[in-house]
Write an enzyme that holds these catalytic residues in place. Structure first.
Site, mmCIF file in Angstrom:
data_model
loop_
_atom_site.group_PDB
_atom_site.id
_atom_site.type_symbol
_atom_site.label_atom_id
_atom_site.label_comp_id
_atom_site.label_asym_id
_atom_site.label_seq_id
_atom_site.Cartn_x
_atom_site.Cartn_y
_atom_site.Cartn_z
ATOM 1 N N SER A 28 0.829 -1.212 0.000
ATOM 2 C CA SER A 28 0.000 0.000 0.000
ATOM 3 C C SER A 28 0.861 1.259 0.000
ATOM 4 O O SER A 28 0.626 2.191 -0.779
ATOM 5 C CB SER A 28 -0.926 0.005 1.220
ATOM 6 O OG SER A 28 -1.850 -1.049 1.161
ATOM 7 N N ARG A 47 1.866 4.259 -3.088
ATOM 8 C CA ARG A 47 1.675 5.682 -2.819
ATOM 9 C C ARG A 47 2.975 6.466 -2.977
ATOM 10 O O ARG A 47 2.986 7.551 -3.574
ATOM 11 C CB ARG A 47 1.073 5.854 -1.416
ATOM 12 C CG ARG A 47 -0.399 5.429 -1.351
ATOM 13 C CD ARG A 47 -0.865 5.128 0.066
ATOM 14 N NE ARG A 47 -2.319 4.928 0.134
ATOM 15 C CZ ARG A 47 -2.929 3.804 -0.208
ATOM 16 N NH1 ARG A 47 -2.227 2.770 -0.659
ATOM 17 N NH2 ARG A 47 -4.249 3.713 -0.113
ATOM 18 N N GLY A 50 -5.778 -3.592 -8.856
ATOM 19 C CA GLY A 50 -6.892 -2.669 -8.715
ATOM 20 C C GLY A 50 -6.451 -1.308 -8.215
ATOM 21 O O GLY A 50 -6.971 -0.274 -8.637
ATOM 22 N N SER A 109 -14.916 1.516 -2.450
ATOM 23 C CA SER A 109 -13.480 1.355 -2.236
ATOM 24 C C SER A 109 -12.798 2.695 -1.971
ATOM 25 O O SER A 109 -13.033 3.687 -2.672
ATOM 26 C CB SER A 109 -12.840 0.702 -3.459
ATOM 27 O OG SER A 109 -11.434 0.685 -3.325
ATOM 28 N N SER A 150 -12.889 1.765 5.284
ATOM 29 C CA SER A 150 -11.460 1.710 4.935
ATOM 30 C C SER A 150 -10.788 3.064 5.156
ATOM 31 O O SER A 150 -9.934 3.489 4.376
ATOM 32 C CB SER A 150 -11.275 1.240 3.484
ATOM 33 O OG SER A 150 -11.774 -0.063 3.313
ATOM 34 N N ASP A 208 -8.726 -7.057 3.505
ATOM 35 C CA ASP A 208 -7.678 -7.958 3.021
ATOM 36 C C ASP A 208 -7.338 -9.049 4.031
ATOM 37 O O ASP A 208 -6.728 -10.062 3.673
ATOM 38 C CB ASP A 208 -6.413 -7.170 2.677
ATOM 39 C CG ASP A 208 -6.537 -6.420 1.355
ATOM 40 O OD1 ASP A 208 -7.463 -6.722 0.587
ATOM 41 O OD2 ASP A 208 -5.717 -5.524 1.099
ATOM 42 N N LYS A 231 -12.876 -8.540 -5.162
ATOM 43 C CA LYS A 231 -11.419 -8.647 -5.149
ATOM 44 C C LYS A 231 -10.978 -9.520 -6.330
ATOM 45 O O LYS A 231 -11.713 -9.705 -7.287
ATOM 46 C CB LYS A 231 -10.953 -9.219 -3.803
ATOM 47 C CG LYS A 231 -11.324 -8.355 -2.604
ATOM 48 C CD LYS A 231 -10.582 -7.033 -2.611
ATOM 49 C CE LYS A 231 -10.864 -6.215 -1.369
ATOM 50 N NZ LYS A 231 -10.069 -4.958 -1.331
ATOM 51 N N ARG A 263 -4.269 -14.026 -1.930
ATOM 52 C CA ARG A 263 -4.653 -14.189 -0.531
ATOM 53 C C ARG A 263 -5.397 -15.506 -0.290
ATOM 54 O O ARG A 263 -5.333 -16.054 0.816
ATOM 55 C CB ARG A 263 -5.475 -12.990 -0.060
ATOM 56 C CG ARG A 263 -4.683 -11.695 -0.176
ATOM 57 C CD ARG A 263 -5.222 -10.569 0.657
ATOM 58 N NE ARG A 263 -4.601 -9.313 0.268
ATOM 59 C CZ ARG A 263 -3.402 -8.890 0.681
ATOM 60 N NH1 ARG A 263 -2.694 -9.647 1.504
ATOM 61 N NH2 ARG A 263 -2.915 -7.733 0.270
#
Length: 405
Positions: free
Chosen positions: A21, A25, A91, A160, A188, A286, A312, A359
């Site tokens: 994540s 970014r 995604g 999302s 989230s 997740d 997902k 996952r």
């Protein structure tokens, strides 16, 4: 590729992989900056490689070697007027870059896997329609064009957070201030916090005005930064889970004070070890598959906030329930609630499926370490945790492979 796992326990110390994540970014912020940034502690998962490919497509210069990337951003330079961006199965990459391309005025064609290209995009479709921008799905791709403008953006807060993050990257570059108003409930929220942290690290101001409104000043410039990516709690969970399954694993490299919502994994594992537990995964979707695997191995549990698992890489809630049957575990599947019942865990008589979902593969491997057996499509871990099997082998989990590609 199939992974064949023998009953075995995990013991030892191991470092967590870098946060996917935060890596997304930081890479994007560096690509939008005026100047050169160095980002260290990167892992070359498929998702991160997709984001690196996309910033290069927009004109950023990238030198990626080992676990570091030297990125010269496009800030203050002419950017690509037309670009083709290949998102693979990520995604995050797709949803982050759509508003960035529109903020730059780039006509962009987005490519990706069939599953990725069918993911919901209603937030961006609505924005483009309302602001006379072009958004088109054609031949398995998404095409966008036009110039994004500053102003007020309002949409549901229970979609999302990737839509929020994409706009947070884009809006500071526009002239004029903007707001993002999220219609409650806001889910989230922790992922939005990670985005705000990354923006601050690169000199961009954006913050919550109230519980549901983000304020973003315009006319800002991303500044180059040298930074390291922190450890990833979402993947560390697949190492930490062994501590409630009879092993003893010390996972280093993750921050207890991290803004990552998935840091709650340790608390949830302890709850499942104590008895039948009720866990809301609205803010940590997740973790859903690995928590369900732990529940199946321990005392069962009920999981709420599971609706978003359907969009997902696979319909994660549904496929977990399907695959748990092979272990003798029964469950109830509802749209936003899944119950896993306590029962004796049995070795599957046939291979269990990975569903091309990293996952799911790792969750199946977690259970197979107790029962023995085979999970198909094990190569899916390359998406986010490419050395997962190497790491659990270091801890003592016995793994062999069939049909390696």
């Amino acid at each position: 590729m199939d992974a064949v796992i023998k009953p075995s326990k995990a013991f030892g110390s191991i470092s967590a992989p870098p946060s996917k994540s935060m890596a997304h970014r930081y890479i994007i912020c560096a690509a939008l900056a005026e100047g050169t940034s160095v980002i260290s502690n990167l892992a070359g998962s498929e998702d991160i490689l997709a984001t690196l490919d996309c910033i290069k497509a927009l004109g950023a210069e990238v030198d990626y070697k080992g676990d570091s990337a030297v990125i010269t951003g496009i800030g203050g330079k002419e950017h690509e007027p037309n670009a083709e961006l290949f998102c693979r199965e990520s995604g995050s990459t797709l949803r982050f870059f759509i508003p960035i391309a529109l903020a730059l005025g780039t006509s962009a064609k987005f490519h990706g896997s069939e599953t990725l290209m069918t993911r919901p995009m209603s937030v961006y479709e609505d924005i483009c329609r309302e602001r006379n921008l072009s958004f088109e799905r054609k031949d398995g791709c998404i095409l966008v064009s036009g110039k994004l403008s500053s102003g007020e953006y309002e949409f549901a807060g229970n979609v999302s957070s990737q839509f929020v993050t994409g706009l947070l990257f884009a809006l500071p570059m526009l002239e004029g201030c903007s707001t993002i108003k999220l219609i409650p409930p806001v889910e989230s929220r922790s992922y939005i916090g990670l985005t705000l942290q990354a923006l601050r690290d690169f000199g961009i101001k954006a913050d919550w005005k109230d519980d549901c409104t983000l304020k973003i000043p315009g006319g800002q410039v991303y500044k180059p930064v040298n930074c390291a990516v922190e450890g990833d709690w979402s993947n560390a969970a697949f190492l930490d889970v062994f501590n409630v399954l009879g092993g003893s694993v010390e996972v280093s490299g993750v921050r207890e004070d991290s803004l990552q919502g998935d840091r709650v994994c340790t608390k949830h594992f302890r709850s499942l070890a104590k008895g039948f537990a009720e866990i809301d995964i609205t803010d940590c979707p997740d973790l859903g598959p690995v928590l369900m695997a732990a529940a199946a191995a321990l005392n069962g549990g009920v999981f709420t906030g599971t609706k978003r698992l359907a969009i997902k890489e696979s319909n994660r809630g549904l496929v977990m329930c399907e695959e748990l049957k092979a272990f003798g575990i029964s469950s109830d599947f509802e749209e936003d609630r899944i119950t896993i019942y306590k029962s004796e865990l049995k070795a599957p008589k046939e291979a269990v499926g990975g569903h091309n979902d990293h996952r799911i593969v790792m969750s199946m491997a977690t259970l197979l370490s107790l029962t023995g057996g085979t999970v198909t499509g094990a190569q899916a871990v390359r998406k986010s945790f490419p050395d997962y099997f190497d790491r659990i082998k270091q801890l003592g989990i016995e793994v062999e492979f069939n049909g390696m590609d």
